[in-house]
Design an enzyme around this catalytic site. Structure first.
Site, PDB file in Angstrom:
ATOM      1  N   SER A 139      -5.378   2.112  38.872  1.00 29.11           N
ATOM      2  CA  SER A 139      -5.101   3.367  39.567  1.00 29.11           C
ATOM      3  C   SER A 139      -5.016   3.174  41.073  1.00 29.11           C
ATOM      4  CB  SER A 139      -6.182   4.414  39.244  1.00 29.11           C
ATOM      5  OG  SER A 139      -5.787   5.693  39.675  1.00 29.11           O
TER       6      SER A 139
ATOM      7  N   SER B 194      -5.772  11.489  40.504  1.00 31.09           N
ATOM      8  CA  SER B 194      -4.837  10.403  40.153  1.00 31.09           C
ATOM      9  C   SER B 194      -4.060  10.634  38.864  1.00 31.09           C
ATOM     10  CB  SER B 194      -5.600   9.077  40.064  1.00 31.09           C
ATOM     11  OG  SER B 194      -5.958   8.626  41.351  1.00 31.09           O
TER      12      SER B 194
ATOM     13  N   LYS C  46      -0.422  10.382  39.110  1.00 32.50           N
ATOM     14  CA  LYS C  46       0.261   9.089  39.112  1.00 32.50           C
ATOM     15  C   LYS C  46       1.085   8.866  37.849  1.00 32.50           C
ATOM     16  CE  LYS C  46      -2.820   6.363  42.135  1.00 32.50           C
ATOM     17  NZ  LYS C  46      -4.098   7.054  42.293  1.00 32.50           N
TER      18      LYS C  46
END
Length: 449
Positions: free
Chosen positions: A137, A77, A80
């Site tokens: 997240s 993640s 991101k």
């Protein structure tokens, strides 16, 4: 005659021996100096178990520590951060508005992994979906925002890779989706996401590129830290009865106020930035903290557990804050002894005093010695500088080279005219030409004797 010869020969032999001794001492000194720099680079800061790590100064981009930092690895993640960058850019340029509502698609709402708090068909504000991404997240939030910005996630991925090149990320970095999940897993959802499986490969990011992406994010959009520093919040900000989400970042300074399992990890000054975990990536974390006006960015990739990624991050940040400090090498609007004025042509004056346009500040080691670790070179522009000259006009450059523990750092700023110089009239230039003509003749005659 032989005595004279022998004496001369002996002097030559003695001088040769001394030269070799001095050369030997010089080589030894150079070796130890080089070895010292190399040792600073190779010192053990983080665990050998980590796949890669980087520590960067957010102000200059200067790398303070690196371990396997150019290896392309799955970031989970942490990718991101690019989704966040593109969203904040879309809001800044007016493409999206914070209070604008977006409808959650079935693909987004059914997405696996973190999140799973956004309901299919329901409308949420862009701000609420962004908060769900930055705080929790959310994979569902990441896809919803990608679709809102680009129409489809596939088109959004193209934007991610274009922006990566624009921001100067290396060719080793590649984005395959908006979430950081493995594309091989997403292909199991091909009925819901017909576009994403068309994107080849898997998301890869180097630790260096993760730090550079984080730096661009917090420099271009510092407001991101207002959201990433939130420890817990409601999914819908205006509805206190909506689901709660807790930040995966255990190191947030805000956790010091709570008596929970995160309190021991809370780190002074830490206000972001992005965690990540998949089986392939291990536990990853891009962190950032500021103390006494110095902001650092840390990246750890491939940690073996959730607590380990935060403990390793603490080692990196402690190393930075304990061993480095900000130092202004060149002050703005200052006169440098290396070049106090530059020559100009066709002006009322033949020279103009110069000063630095801006300052040069570096992060230096606590044992920093400006006399030996820094060189300053000031030069006028290579082309002729011709009047009229305006105050503040660029007339040269100043280059600072700093031999840091991690290698040579080079910074350059402009030299500018401290005052204006008017163009001279033809008569003044004529008299100056006559004067210079006779001066040249005099100097030529003088050199004959």
């Amino acid at each position: 005659m032989n005595k004279i010869f022998n004496k001369t020969k002996w002097k030559k032999i003695t001088a040769t021996v001394l030269i070799f001794q001095l050369l030997h001492m010089f080589l030894l000194s150079s070796f130890f100096q080089t070895h010292h720099v190399q040792a600073q680079t190779d010192i053990t800061v983080v665990s050998d178990e980590l796949k890669s790590a980087v520590l960067m100064d957010a102000m200059t981009g200067q790398i303070l520590y690196a371990k396997n930092a150019d290896a392309a690895l799955p970031p989970a993640s942490m990718s991101k951060m690019m989704t966040e960058y593109l969203l904040l850019e879309s809001v800044a340029n007016g493409q999206l508005a914070w209070e604008q509502t977006i409808t959650i698609s079935k693909y987004a709402s059914d997405m696996i992994g973190s999140g799973q708090q956004l309901a299919e068909g329901r409308q949420y504000t862009v701000k609420d979906v962004y908060r769900q991404l930055a705080i929790y997240s959310g994979n569902d939030a990441s896809i919803a925002l990608a679709e809102a910005i680009a129409g489809t996630e596939e088109q959004f991925v193209n934007m991610m890779n274009s922006k990566a090149k624009e921001l100067g990320l290396s060719d080793q970095t590649y984005f395959a989706n908006s979430t950081g999940l493995n594309n091989s897993e997403l292909r199991e959802y091909s009925a819901l996401a017909p576009n994403v499986p068309n994107v080849p490969g898997e998301t890869l990011l180097t630790a260096n590129d993760a730090a550079l992406l984080a730096r661009n994010l917090i420099v271009d959009f510092p407001e991101v830290l207002e959201t990433t520093s939130i420890t817990e919040a409601n999914v819908v900000e205006s509805d206190p009865t909506s689901l709660k989400m807790v930040n995966w970042n255990w190191m947030l300074e805000g956790w010091k106020e709570y008596n929970n399992n995160f309190t021991e990890f809370a780190y002074e000054g830490l206000d972001g930035l992005k965690t990540g975990h998949t089986d392939e990536a291990g536990y990853c974390f891009t962190g950032t903290a500021e103390r006494d006006g110095m902001r650092l960015i840390s990246v750890v990739m491939g940690a073996g557990s959730e607590p380990e990624r935060f403990r390793e991050t603490k080692k990196l940040l402690d190393y930075g804050f304990n061993n480095f400090e900000k130092k202004t090498i060149v002050k703005a609007k200052s006169t440098l002894e290396q070049l106090t004025e530059v020559e100009i042509k066709k002006g009322v004056e033949t020279k103009v005093p110069v000063v630095t346009e801006t300052s040069i500040t570096l992060l230096v080691g606590k044992q920093f010695d400006e006399a030996t670790d820094v060189t300053i070179e000031a030069v006028a522009l290579p082309e002729d500088i011709v009047a009229p000259i305006e105050t503040g006009q660029k007339v040269g450059t100043v280059t600072v080279k700093y031999t840091s523990p991690s290698g040579e750092i080079v910074e350059t700023v402009n030299l500018i005219a401290e005052e204006e110089v008017e163009k001279a009239g033809w008569f003044r230039l004529f008299l100056r030409a006559i004067k210079n003509f006779f001066v040249d003749i005099f100097e030529g005659v003088k050199n004959l004797f």
